[in-house]
Design an enzyme around this catalytic site. Structure first.
Site, PDB file in Angstrom:
ATOM      1  N   ARG A   1       6.207   0.598  17.789  1.00  0.00           N
ATOM      2  CA  ARG A   1       7.348   1.269  17.144  1.00  0.00           C
ATOM      3  C   ARG A   1       8.509   1.367  18.124  1.00  0.00           C
ATOM      4  O   ARG A   1       8.362   1.855  19.226  1.00  0.00           O
ATOM      5  CB  ARG A   1       6.941   2.658  16.670  1.00  0.00           C
ATOM      6  CG  ARG A   1       8.114   3.430  16.087  1.00  0.00           C
ATOM      7  CD  ARG A   1       7.669   4.612  15.271  1.00  0.00           C
ATOM      8  NE  ARG A   1       7.275   5.749  16.070  1.00  0.00           N
ATOM      9  CZ  ARG A   1       6.956   6.941  15.563  1.00  0.00           C
ATOM     10  NH1 ARG A   1       6.937   7.106  14.238  1.00  0.00           N
ATOM     11  NH2 ARG A   1       6.619   7.935  16.344  1.00  0.00           N
ATOM     12  N   SER A   2       9.662   0.895  17.681  1.00  0.00           N
ATOM     13  CA  SER A   2      10.870   1.045  18.490  1.00  0.00           C
ATOM     14  C   SER A   2      11.631   2.241  17.938  1.00  0.00           C
ATOM     15  O   SER A   2      11.258   3.372  18.178  1.00  0.00           O
ATOM     16  CB  SER A   2      11.676  -0.245  18.460  1.00  0.00           C
ATOM     17  OG  SER A   2      10.924  -1.274  19.066  1.00  0.00           O
TER      18      SER A   2
ATOM     19  N   GLY B   1      11.774   2.856  14.760  1.00  0.00           N
ATOM     20  CA  GLY B   1      10.981   3.340  13.633  1.00  0.00           C
ATOM     21  C   GLY B   1      11.709   3.284  12.312  1.00  0.00           C
ATOM     22  O   GLY B   1      11.467   4.094  11.423  1.00  0.00           O
TER      23      GLY B   1
ATOM     24  N   ASP C   1      11.811   0.609  10.173  1.00  0.00           N
ATOM     25  CA  ASP C   1      11.283  -0.407   9.249  1.00  0.00           C
ATOM     26  C   ASP C   1      11.225   0.154   7.825  1.00  0.00           C
ATOM     27  O   ASP C   1      10.667   1.223   7.603  1.00  0.00           O
ATOM     28  CB  ASP C   1       9.875  -0.808   9.720  1.00  0.00           C
ATOM     29  CG  ASP C   1       9.302  -1.975   8.947  1.00  0.00           C
ATOM     30  OD1 ASP C   1       9.061  -3.007   9.575  1.00  0.00           O
ATOM     31  OD2 ASP C   1       9.093  -1.837   7.726  1.00  0.00           O
TER      32      ASP C   1
ATOM     33  N   SER D   1       5.889  -0.071  11.388  1.00  0.00           N
ATOM     34  CA  SER D   1       5.786   0.197  12.827  1.00  0.00           C
ATOM     35  C   SER D   1       4.890   1.396  13.119  1.00  0.00           C
ATOM     36  O   SER D   1       4.498   1.597  14.259  1.00  0.00           O
ATOM     37  CB  SER D   1       7.177   0.416  13.415  1.00  0.00           C
ATOM     38  OG  SER D   1       7.959   1.222  12.581  1.00  0.00           O
TER      39      SER D   1
ATOM     40  N   TYR E   1      15.868 -10.823   3.331  1.00  0.00           N
ATOM     41  CA  TYR E   1      16.246 -10.473   4.712  1.00  0.00           C
ATOM     42  C   TYR E   1      15.109  -9.662   5.330  1.00  0.00           C
ATOM     43  O   TYR E   1      14.745  -8.604   4.817  1.00  0.00           O
ATOM     44  CB  TYR E   1      17.532  -9.663   4.658  1.00  0.00           C
ATOM     45  CG  TYR E   1      18.088  -9.227   5.997  1.00  0.00           C
ATOM     46  CD1 TYR E   1      17.901  -9.990   7.147  1.00  0.00           C
ATOM     47  CD2 TYR E   1      18.829  -8.059   6.101  1.00  0.00           C
ATOM     48  CE1 TYR E   1      18.438  -9.582   8.364  1.00  0.00           C
ATOM     49  CE2 TYR E   1      19.373  -7.648   7.311  1.00  0.00           C
ATOM     50  CZ  TYR E   1      19.168  -8.416   8.437  1.00  0.00           C
ATOM     51  OH  TYR E   1      19.694  -8.016   9.632  1.00  0.00           O
ATOM     52  N   LEU E   2      14.558 -10.173   6.425  1.00  0.00           N
ATOM     53  CA  LEU E   2      13.406  -9.505   7.046  1.00  0.00           C
ATOM     54  C   LEU E   2      13.688  -8.044   7.387  1.00  0.00           C
ATOM     55  O   LEU E   2      12.814  -7.182   7.226  1.00  0.00           O
ATOM     56  CB  LEU E   2      13.002 -10.255   8.325  1.00  0.00           C
ATOM     57  CG  LEU E   2      11.869  -9.614   9.115  1.00  0.00           C
ATOM     58  CD1 LEU E   2      10.551  -9.682   8.350  1.00  0.00           C
ATOM     59  CD2 LEU E   2      11.716 -10.257  10.483  1.00  0.00           C
ATOM     60  N   ASN E   3      14.911  -7.758   7.851  1.00  0.00           N
ATOM     61  CA  ASN E   3      15.198  -6.368   8.223  1.00  0.00           C
ATOM     62  C   ASN E   3      15.138  -5.425   7.024  1.00  0.00           C
ATOM     63  O   ASN E   3      14.930  -4.229   7.199  1.00  0.00           O
ATOM     64  CB  ASN E   3      16.573  -6.251   8.884  1.00  0.00           C
ATOM     65  CG  ASN E   3      16.494  -6.482  10.381  1.00  0.00           C
ATOM     66  OD1 ASN E   3      15.444  -6.843  10.890  1.00  0.00           O
ATOM     67  ND2 ASN E   3      17.593  -6.271  11.064  1.00  0.00           N
ATOM     68  N   TYR E   4      15.364  -5.986   5.827  1.00  0.00           N
ATOM     69  CA  TYR E   4      15.195  -5.166   4.634  1.00  0.00           C
ATOM     70  C   TYR E   4      13.767  -5.414   4.127  1.00  0.00           C
ATOM     71  O   TYR E   4      13.541  -5.925   3.029  1.00  0.00           O
ATOM     72  CB  TYR E   4      16.223  -5.529   3.557  1.00  0.00           C
ATOM     73  CG  TYR E   4      17.666  -5.309   3.964  1.00  0.00           C
ATOM     74  CD1 TYR E   4      18.006  -4.433   4.989  1.00  0.00           C
ATOM     75  CD2 TYR E   4      18.699  -5.983   3.312  1.00  0.00           C
ATOM     76  CE1 TYR E   4      19.330  -4.242   5.355  1.00  0.00           C
ATOM     77  CE2 TYR E   4      20.023  -5.791   3.668  1.00  0.00           C
ATOM     78  CZ  TYR E   4      20.330  -4.920   4.700  1.00  0.00           C
ATOM     79  OH  TYR E   4      21.636  -4.731   5.058  1.00  0.00           O
TER      80      TYR E   4
HETATM   81  C1  LIG Z   1      18.278   3.163   5.710  1.00  0.00           C
HETATM   82  C2  LIG Z   1      18.177   1.861   6.458  1.00  0.00           C
HETATM   83  C3  LIG Z   1      19.332   1.129   6.703  1.00  0.00           C
HETATM   84  C4  LIG Z   1      19.260  -0.083   7.383  1.00  0.00           C
HETATM   85  N1  LIG Z   1      20.405  -0.791   7.595  1.00  0.00           N
HETATM   86  C5  LIG Z   1      20.341  -1.998   8.186  1.00  0.00           C
HETATM   87  C6  LIG Z   1      21.514  -2.792   8.370  1.00  0.00           C
HETATM   88  O1  LIG Z   1      22.613  -2.392   8.024  1.00  0.00           O
HETATM   89  N2  LIG Z   1      21.383  -4.001   8.948  1.00  0.00           N
HETATM   90  C7  LIG Z   1      20.155  -4.465   9.375  1.00  0.00           C
HETATM   91  O2  LIG Z   1      20.083  -5.566   9.912  1.00  0.00           O
HETATM   92  N3  LIG Z   1      19.040  -3.748   9.192  1.00  0.00           N
HETATM   93  C8  LIG Z   1      19.114  -2.538   8.613  1.00  0.00           C
HETATM   94  N4  LIG Z   1      17.974  -1.817   8.421  1.00  0.00           N
HETATM   95  C9  LIG Z   1      16.711  -2.379   8.872  1.00  0.00           C
HETATM   96  C10 LIG Z   1      16.447  -2.062  10.318  1.00  0.00           C
HETATM   97  O3  LIG Z   1      17.486  -2.520  11.123  1.00  0.00           O
HETATM   98  C11 LIG Z   1      15.201  -2.847  10.703  1.00  0.00           C
HETATM   99  O4  LIG Z   1      14.143  -2.318   9.948  1.00  0.00           O
HETATM  100  C12 LIG Z   1      14.869  -2.821  12.169  1.00  0.00           C
HETATM  101  O5  LIG Z   1      13.647  -3.468  12.360  1.00  0.00           O
HETATM  102  C13 LIG Z   1      14.802  -1.422  12.703  1.00  0.00           C
HETATM  103  O6  LIG Z   1      14.517  -1.429  14.098  1.00  0.00           O
HETATM  104  P1  LIG Z   1      13.521  -0.354  14.722  1.00  0.00           P
HETATM  105  O7  LIG Z   1      13.644  -0.536  16.205  1.00  0.00           O
HETATM  106  O8  LIG Z   1      13.757   0.979  14.125  1.00  0.00           O
HETATM  107  O9  LIG Z   1      12.145  -0.971  14.203  1.00  0.00           O
HETATM  108  P2  LIG Z   1      10.717  -0.343  14.019  1.00  0.00           P
HETATM  109  O10 LIG Z   1      10.565   0.306  12.680  1.00  0.00           O
HETATM  110  O11 LIG Z   1      10.312   0.449  15.223  1.00  0.00           O
HETATM  111  O12 LIG Z   1       9.947  -1.741  14.004  1.00  0.00           O
HETATM  112  C14 LIG Z   1      10.246  -2.783  13.068  1.00  0.00           C
HETATM  113  C15 LIG Z   1       9.135  -3.836  13.166  1.00  0.00           C
HETATM  114  O13 LIG Z   1       9.108  -4.403  14.494  1.00  0.00           O
HETATM  115  C16 LIG Z   1       7.851  -4.089  15.134  1.00  0.00           C
HETATM  116  N5  LIG Z   1       8.178  -3.722  16.518  1.00  0.00           N
HETATM  117  C17 LIG Z   1       8.843  -2.625  16.948  1.00  0.00           C
HETATM  118  N6  LIG Z   1       8.974  -2.665  18.279  1.00  0.00           N
HETATM  119  C18 LIG Z   1       8.385  -3.805  18.691  1.00  0.00           C
HETATM  120  C19 LIG Z   1       8.187  -4.415  19.952  1.00  0.00           C
HETATM  121  N7  LIG Z   1       8.644  -3.877  21.067  1.00  0.00           N
HETATM  122  N8  LIG Z   1       7.533  -5.589  20.005  1.00  0.00           N
HETATM  123  C20 LIG Z   1       7.069  -6.178  18.885  1.00  0.00           C
HETATM  124  N9  LIG Z   1       7.231  -5.654  17.656  1.00  0.00           N
HETATM  125  C21 LIG Z   1       7.881  -4.487  17.561  1.00  0.00           C
HETATM  126  C22 LIG Z   1       7.264  -2.917  14.350  1.00  0.00           C
HETATM  127  O14 LIG Z   1       5.860  -2.829  14.448  1.00  0.00           O
HETATM  128  C23 LIG Z   1       7.740  -3.233  12.938  1.00  0.00           C
HETATM  129  O15 LIG Z   1       6.933  -4.217  12.348  1.00  0.00           O
HETATM  130  C24 LIG Z   1      18.015  -0.583   7.799  1.00  0.00           C
HETATM  131  C25 LIG Z   1      16.836   0.156   7.584  1.00  0.00           C
HETATM  132  C26 LIG Z   1      16.916   1.358   6.898  1.00  0.00           C
HETATM  133  C27 LIG Z   1      15.648   2.132   6.657  1.00  0.00           C
END
Ligand SMILES: Cc1cc2nc3c(=O)[nH]c(=O)nc-3n(C[C@H](O)[C@H](O)[C@H](O)COP(=O)(O)OP(=O)(O)OC[C@H]3O[C@@H](n4cnc5c(N)ncnc54)[C@H](O)[C@@H]3O)c2cc1C
Length: 424
Positions: A106-107, A109, A111, A116, A361-364
């Site tokens: 979890r980075s 968090g 997702d 994560s 989009y993977l991030n979504y």
């Molecule tokens: C309300 C909302 C709005 C958002 N808006 C946008 C946006 O405008 N643009 C966009 O691009 N995205 C957006 N996102 C998506 C978000 O950017 C992605 O989900 C991104 O992965 C979040 O990063 P995080 O560090 O919080 O990930 P986490 O939730 O911590 O992790 C995401 C994934 O990566 C894995 N992971 C985490 N850390 C590591 C590591 N060090 N090594 C390997 N794997 C790891 C986790 O297990 C999980 O599978 C949005 C999400 C939400 C909920």
């Protein structure tokens, strides 16, 4: 053949471990493993958090934003590990692996599906929480920023802004215009509104000229513009519109929590006026509970080839759509209603969005695209999916780092490419 047998025997060992350890009953051995891999001065009570430790819950929930995954039914990690340096990360991987415990990293968090910090695949897993690894170092001279995985985007922006005055004059003037279709209350009526929001890297005069030439129908006036520093624009875009200071970006507590579900689409052909009318009517229906957010593509995104990095959605896309349902009311009835709406909206949009594959989009993150890589691989990664599977086969052939939608390993004979339907 020799290499193949070696791989098979490794797999057998790994599977035996996985089946033999399904809880932390072998607690002592696990602790011994950790102690032997971290510095003797490391304080294990600030590194390992078992479910009965007093800080377990606060740490677990600290960065869970989506209340859908904060309930008592959400499977919880057996243990949270919060490493403070890379050696402790290594120790976590080594010891979890040798004890057959899958890891969720979890980075921030954020997702969308909470992958994560939760797992539907394994009832026993360890959460590797990187929140202590969050330093950001910005090297303006070389145009490079080193960001540790646990940093939030807010923390990165804040640090970049500290160096901003050195770089602002080098930026191109540019314009991003996004459209949010949302429900708003107007008096006692609830109406659907399209809000055009733009970020322009330049001054108000330049923006007015640009909008007058390219989007005269919007009738943008000086009153519609607010000049601010880039970092203030990041604060503004995060929803803090009353002049809050940039320090708000490094406050991890502020995020309002809600229940939510997202889905995405790419649009490659302009949607006809009749299509927009139908979409508008659909969003205006009684019971429509979600919103649609559209970000334009083009510009720099189109200049980079599809195969340059894993992210493949480049030239040929007009815009991306994020469908989003958010709600505050608890309970099954509420979530059934909101999930039902977003699913039916997604079905309704089928004729208007990209096809073969219907790109996403993977991030979504969207687990409803399927758990089987056949279902989501090409939608998230297009042709890069095969290459990613081959890389995964090289670096993690036993698929230790995995989640419900992670790229599976393809173990190839020399030169072989994974067949399109190799993983089921
Ligand atoms: C309300 C909302 C709005 C958002 N808006 C946008 C946006 O405008 N643009 C966009 O691009 N995205 C957006 N996102 C998506 C978000 O950017 C992605 O989900 C991104 O992965 C979040 O990063 P995080 O560090 O919080 O990930 P986490 O939730 O911590 O992790 C995401 C994934 O990566 C894995 N992971 C985490 N850390 C590591 C590591 N060090 N090594 C390997 N794997 C790891 C986790 O297990 C999980 O599978 C949005 C999400 C939400 C909920």
């Amino acid at each position: 053949m020799a290499a193949f047998s070696f791989y098979l025997s490794l797999s057998v060992v790994a599977w035996l471990c996985i089946f033999s350890v399904s809880s932390l009953s072998d607690h002592e051995s696990f602790l011994r493993c950790f102690s032997s891999h971290v510095s003797p001065t490391a304080n294990l009570s600030q590194l390992l958090y078992l479910a009965d430790s007093p800080d377990y819950s606060s740490l677990l929930f600290s960065s869970i934003q989506n209340l859908r995954f904060a309930s008592s039914e959400t499977p919880k990690p057996l243990l949270i590990v919060a490493p403070a340096d890379e050696f402790q990360v290594q120790a976590s991987v080594i010891c979890c692996r040798s004890h057959g415990l899958p890891i969720r990293a979890r980075s921030g968090g954020h997702d969308y599906e909470g992958l994560s910090y939760r797992s539907e695949k394994s009832s026993s897993f360890v959460l590797l929480d990187l929140e202590k690894l969050r330093s950001v170092t910005v090297d303006v001279e070389h145009g490079v920023a080193w960001v540790e995985a646990g940093a939030t985007l807010g923390e990165l922006y804040y640090k970049v802004a500290e160096k901003w005055q050195n770089t602002a004059h080098k930026l191109h003037e540019d314009l991003l215009l996004r459209v949010d279709i949302v429900h708003v209350n107007r008096g006692d009526r609830r109406v659907v509104e399209a809000a055009f929001k733009s970020l322009f890297l330049g001054h108000c005069d330049g923006l007015l000229q640009h909008m007058g030439e390219r989007f005269p129908a919007l009738g943008v006036e000086r009153n519609d513009c607010r000049e601010m520093s880039w970092i203030d624009s990041a604060v503004y875009a995060a929803g803090y519109t009353n002049g809050e200071p940039a320090e708000i970006l490094v406050n991890r507590e502020l995020q309002p929590k809600d229940f939510n579900k997202g889905k995405s689409d790419y649009v490659t052909e302009p949607i006809p006026v009749s299509g927009w009318e139908a979409i508008w009517a659909r969003l205006s229906e009684e019971g429509a509970t979600g919103s649609m957010h559209m970000d334009p593509w083009g510009g720099r995104m189109s200049e980079i080839s599809e195969s340059n990095i894993p992210f493949p959605h480049r030239k040929g896309n007009l815009f991306i759509i994020l469908y989003l349902s958010t709600w505050r009311d608890e309970g099954v009835a509420a979530s059934t209603k909101h999930l039902g709406w977003i699913r039916s909206m997604f079905r309704f949009m089928t004729p208007y969005v990209s096809k073969r594959p219907r790109a996403a989009y993977l991030n979504y993150r969207d687990l409803e695209l399927g758990r089987n890589a056949m279902a989501w691989g090409e939608r998230y990664f297009k042709d890069n999916f095969r290459r990613l599977a081959m890389v995964k086969g090289e670096v993690d052939p036993q698929n230790f780092f995995s989640n419900e939608q992670s790229v599976p390993p393809f173990i190839a004979e020399t030169g072989e490419r994974p067949p399109i339907n190799y993983i089921l």
